[in-house]
Design an enzyme around this catalytic site. Structure first.
Site, PDB file in Angstrom:
ATOM      1  N   ALA A 152       0.818  -1.212   0.000  1.00 44.25           N
ATOM      2  CA  ALA A 152       0.000   0.000   0.000  1.00 44.25           C
ATOM      3  C   ALA A 152       0.853   1.264   0.000  1.00 44.25           C
ATOM      4  CB  ALA A 152      -0.931  -0.006   1.208  1.00 44.25           C
ATOM      5  N   TYR A 153       2.051   1.176   0.545  1.00 43.12           N
ATOM      6  CA  TYR A 153       2.942   2.347   0.512  1.00 43.12           C
ATOM      7  C   TYR A 153       3.239   2.734  -0.932  1.00 43.12           C
ATOM      8  CZ  TYR A 153       7.150   5.199   1.008  1.00 43.12           C
ATOM      9  OH  TYR A 153       8.083   6.208   0.915  1.00 43.12           O
TER      10      TYR A 153
END
Length: 229
Positions: A152-153
């Site tokens: 998700a980063y």
């Protein structure tokens, strides 16, 4: 940058703290936003001691903040300072580095919220203030967005770049708000240490070494043709 009012997220440590200090050295009044109050107070004390300029502290946890919290922040800035000359997004959460199939859904959602949705909500709340005069909107991004295991980063950083592009296109005709992105590269921060625990950080840039990139963006004139980097 005297008389400039600049809001900086993630200002308690790392790049955010260094950017805040650099802005204060340049004469700006900075608003320090983060959830870590003791660290914010340490940055506050350093700025006062080194520059004589009194910054402001605004404690806020981006993970739990509501839409009304962002609106209240913008209203407080308006009432206290009457304007906002720049908003610099430095706050970030690394989340979980793992293959997509092994990502924890809760961590995924929280990471996207902190890195993307919170930046969007804060920007939306502050845009009326930014549009009152020539101003700057700066997002911090990262080159790892499309590579394996960044979860998700990486997705959030790609989305932040898309958000910046949209905002630049929407605001360009008015000629008041310059929208930029900055990829500071590999920097000796707590986030980098979590991402690369086995790497020797000795030869990495320090946060103070990359703060000049943000100052350079803030020195651009709003009537100059500027592209998102």
């Amino acid at each position: 940058m005297a008389e400039q009012i600049i809001l900086i997220t993630g200002a308690a440590q790392g790049i955010g703290a260094s950017v805040a200090t650099a802005c204060a050295y340049a004469g700006a009044t900075v608003i320090l936003l983060d959830k870590q109050v003791p660290q914010l107070e340490a940055v506050y004390d350093e700025i006062v001691e080194q520059t004589g300029i009194i910054p402001a502290i605004y404690p806020l946890d981006l993970k739990g903040a509501t839409i009304d919290d962002y609106k209240q922040l913008a209203q407080t800035i308006s009432e206290s300072f009457g304007k906002l000359d720049a908003l610099i997004h430095c706050a970030a959460s690394l989340g979980q580095l793992a293959p997509v199939m092994n990502q924890d859904p809760k961590t995924w959602a929280e990471t996207l919220h902190i890195n993307l949705t919170a930046a969007y909500l804060l920007t939306q709340a502050c845009l009326p203030l930014l549009k009152q005069q020539a101003s700057h909107l700066i997002f911090t991004t990262d080159a790892h967005k499309h590579t394996a295991y960044w979860g998700a980063y990486g997705i959030s950083k790609a989305a932040v770049e898309a958000l910046a592009e949209q905002l630049k296109d929407e605001l360009e005709a008015e000629g008041k708000v310059i929208v930029s992105t900055i990829d500071p590269g590999d920097v000796r921060t707590a986030l980098y240490a979590r991402a690369y625990p086995a790497r020797n950080p000795e030869h990495l840039n320090l946060p103070d070494d990359v703060a000049y990139q943000y100052i350079a963006k803030l020195q651009l004139e709003t009537n100059s043709p500027v592209s998102v980097d």
